[in-house]
Design a protein around this motif. Structure first.
Motif, short mmCIF file in Angstrom:
data_model
loop_
_atom_site.label_atom_id
_atom_site.label_comp_id
_atom_site.label_asym_id
_atom_site.label_seq_id
_atom_site.Cartn_x
_atom_site.Cartn_y
_atom_site.Cartn_z
N TYR A 1 7.56 1.30 4.49
CA TYR A 1 8.67 0.71 4.86
C TYR A 1 8.48 -1.29 4.42
O TYR A 1 9.55 -1.52 4.42
CB TYR A 1 8.23 0.18 6.65
CG TYR A 1 8.31 1.18 8.03
CD1 TYR A 1 9.68 1.55 8.27
CD2 TYR A 1 7.46 2.38 8.44
CE1 TYR A 1 9.91 2.77 9.47
CE2 TYR A 1 7.68 3.27 8.51
CZ TYR A 1 8.66 3.53 9.30
OH TYR A 1 8.72 4.51 10.30
N GLY A 2 7.28 -1.33 4.06
CA GLY A 2 7.53 -2.16 3.67
C GLY A 2 8.52 -2.62 2.04
O GLY A 2 9.14 -3.50 1.33
N SER A 3 8.18 -1.19 1.07
CA SER A 3 9.37 -0.85 0.17
C SER A 3 10.52 -0.96 -0.04
O SER A 3 11.38 -2.37 -0.66
CB SER A 3 8.75 0.28 -0.77
OG SER A 3 9.75 0.89 0.19
N GLU A 4 11.73 -1.44 1.26
CA GLU A 4 12.67 -1.14 1.83
C GLU A 4 13.32 -2.88 2.14
O GLU A 4 14.31 -3.38 1.46
CB GLU A 4 12.88 -0.90 3.17
CG GLU A 4 12.97 0.87 2.98
CD GLU A 4 14.42 1.02 1.98
OE1 GLU A 4 15.43 1.15 2.04
OE2 GLU A 4 13.92 1.49 0.80
N CYS A 5 11.58 -3.66 2.81
CA CYS A 5 12.68 -4.92 2.89
C CYS A 5 11.88 -5.87 1.26
O CYS A 5 12.68 -7.05 1.09
CB CYS A 5 11.80 -5.29 4.44
SG CYS A 5 9.69 -6.05 3.50
N VAL A 6 11.22 -5.16 0.34
CA VAL A 6 10.76 -5.63 -1.24
C VAL A 6 11.86 -5.44 -1.81
O VAL A 6 12.52 -6.33 -1.94
CB VAL A 6 9.55 -5.51 -1.23
CG1 VAL A 6 9.91 -5.73 -2.98
CG2 VAL A 6 8.55 -5.95 -1.07
N ARG A 7 12.94 -4.34 -1.23
CA ARG A 7 14.21 -3.77 -2.25
C ARG A 7 15.21 -4.91 -1.50
O ARG A 7 15.66 -5.87 -2.05
CB ARG A 7 14.68 -2.66 -1.78
CG ARG A 7 15.34 -2.24 -2.72
CD ARG A 7 15.48 -0.42 -2.83
NE ARG A 7 16.13 -0.26 -1.75
CZ ARG A 7 16.61 1.10 -1.78
NH1 ARG A 7 17.60 0.95 -2.56
NH2 ARG A 7 17.33 1.22 -0.25
N GLY A 8 15.31 -5.49 -0.11
CA GLY A 8 15.93 -5.80 0.34
C GLY A 8 16.19 -7.73 -0.12
O GLY A 8 17.20 -8.18 -0.35
#
Lengths: 219, 242
Positions: free
Chosen positions: B120-127
């Motif tokens: 899930y965190g990878s998506e917020c890093v990407r964002g």
């Protein structure tokens, strides 16, 4: 032999049957979450002095683990004379937990409605109930449908927690198969694959829905 | 919710625990539950560390990695976001040994929760990386920096600030998910509660204390992340004002 196809085919119908229970729990839980969440969000706006209480309540629910809330409802409620069977207790716990998340989604939806809409309905002498039903909710809901959809998927993925109070959903059934046959590889992997498939499909559906709603709003 | 309200709620929950502890029935359970809470905190902290590492690596691999690495990261993110944390925990605990890899329950807990939240965190890093203004990249190009230099010196420090609030939510999710490890026999807070409940049937004091203790832990994380956010954005606010 690490993976036994014969065994897989044998347990597939049993797991498929259990999947129905998981889906039932998801749908019932989501109905509670979506309705109660809406009620919380509406009360918060309609009765201003409740705003603080409701936001503290939402924070309390979101800050504690769902598993403990399930235990709480299943074990503590009977002490007050309210005996619930495991499935009902689990569904209520999941429903209340996600109602807290959904109420924030609705709130964001309501906040996005232009102030002028409220003023116009005051000018037309509409009651606040009529304003909500006919003016605010129809405009607030479409943009937040994808966000609600994401919570539906998240809620579905929490249903394995019901196995902790022995509801015969997917995970519990897989555990039982595992403990009877000493083969955990196939049942648990199948449960994982089932959830993966469901969530990939629903992610695609939500994306399609989002595109559809955006098109309509742009028009 | 403002930081003051959060601090007030934390103070209130600790006060309620303290008041309850003066009663004999409640005092009986507190030491055991605190013992469980220590394990809960250990798993939450180690899991969070793993989640941050996995989140950053997966996001960078998906955005800038060569094709095979990109696919690998995508598969990781989709699998861990698509199945539930409990299934992942059970899979690592029950299925992995059949492939000859037996991990100890504590390691399984940290791995499963860390990998789950990391996805899930990878998506917020990407964002957060994508939310950094394009002009910042262009300025880096104008200064003849390499892409890794731009990432390290310009983009990531700015993305970091945008990442703090979503990571705060994820850390709380992770803390809450630690309750699941009780189902693979780890004696965390949730396990202690169940155990004590089965032995004494004093359901109300036990689960009330447990809920309050989880609440206090979650609120501490929330408050910590708010403070971090305030501190981290100080420099940015100054930069904007100038």
């Amino acid at each position: 032999m690490i993976w036994d196809w014969g065994f897989t085919l044998e347990i597939l119908p049993v797991l498929a049957h259990a999947a129905i229970v998981s889906i039932e729990a998801t749908l019932l839980g989501f109905v509670i979450a979506a309705t109660l969440g809406m009620v919380l969000a509406v009360i918060r706006i309609a009765v201003p002095w409740t705003a603080w209480t409701i936001s503290v309540l939402v924070e309390l629910i979101r800050s504690t683990p769902l598993l403990i809330q399930i235990f709480f409802i299943y074990f503590v409620f009977p002490k007050f004379g309210l005996v619930l069977d495991a499935f009902t207790a689990g569904v209520i716990a999941i429903g209340i937990h996600y109602a807290a998340y959904c109420s924030e989604v609705y709130r964001a939806g309501f906040d996005n409605i232009h102030r002028g809409q409220w003023e116009a309905s005051i000018a037309l002498n509409l009651s606040s109930w009529t304003t909500f039903r006919d003016i605010i909710i129809p405009q607030a809901i479409p943009p937040i449908v994808p966000a609600l959809g994401n919570y539906l998927v998240a809620l579905f993925k929490e249903t394995p927690l019901l196995s902790a109070i022995a509801v015969l959903e997917l995970m519990q059934t897989a555990k039982i198969i595992g403990s009877e046959t000493f083969r955990y590889t196939e049942p648990i992997t199948l449960v994982g694959l089932f959830f993966l498939a469901m969530s990939l499909v629903s992610a695609a559906l939500i994306r399609a829905l989002e595109r559809l709603l955006n098109q309509r709003n742009a028009r | 919710m403002g930081i003051r309200t959060l601090v007030a709620m934390l103070a209130a929950s600790l006060a309620v625990i303290a008041v309850l502890a003066t009663q004999a029935t409640y005092r009986l359970f507190l030491p055991g539950l605190l013992q469980g809470a220590v394990l809960t905190i250990e798993i939450a902290v180690l899991g969070s560390l793993l989640a941050v590492v996995m989140g950053v690596l997966a996001a960078l691999a998906r955005m800038y990695g060569p094709a095979p690495l990109r696919w690998l990261a995508t598969v990781y993110v989709e699998i861990f976001r698509g199945t539930s944390a409990l299934v992942q925990l059970f899979w690592l605990f029950f299925v992995l040994p059949q492939f000859g890899v037996t991990l100890d329950a504590f390691l399984v807990a940290v791995l499963a929760l860390g990998l789950n939240v990391g996805a899930y965190g990878s998506e917020c890093v990407r964002g957060a990386i994508q939310s950094v203004a394009r002009g910042q990249w262009e300025a880096g190009t104008a200064l003849n920096m390499s892409r890794s230099q731009m990432l390290r010196r310009i983009i990531l420090p700015q993305a970091f600030i945008a990442m703090i609030p979503p990571w705060g939510n994820l850390f709380i999710e992770l803390l809450k998910s630690t309750a699941l490890v009780s189902l693979i026999t780890l004696t965390d807070l949730a396990f202690k509660a169940q155990q004590m409940n089965q032995n004494t049937f004093k359901t109300i004091p036990i689960f009330t204390l447990v809920l309050l203790m989880y609440l206090a832990m979650s609120l501490t994380v929330s408050i910590g992340m708010r403070l971090l956010e305030k501190r981290a954005s100080l420099g940015l606010a100054r930069g904007r004002a100038a």
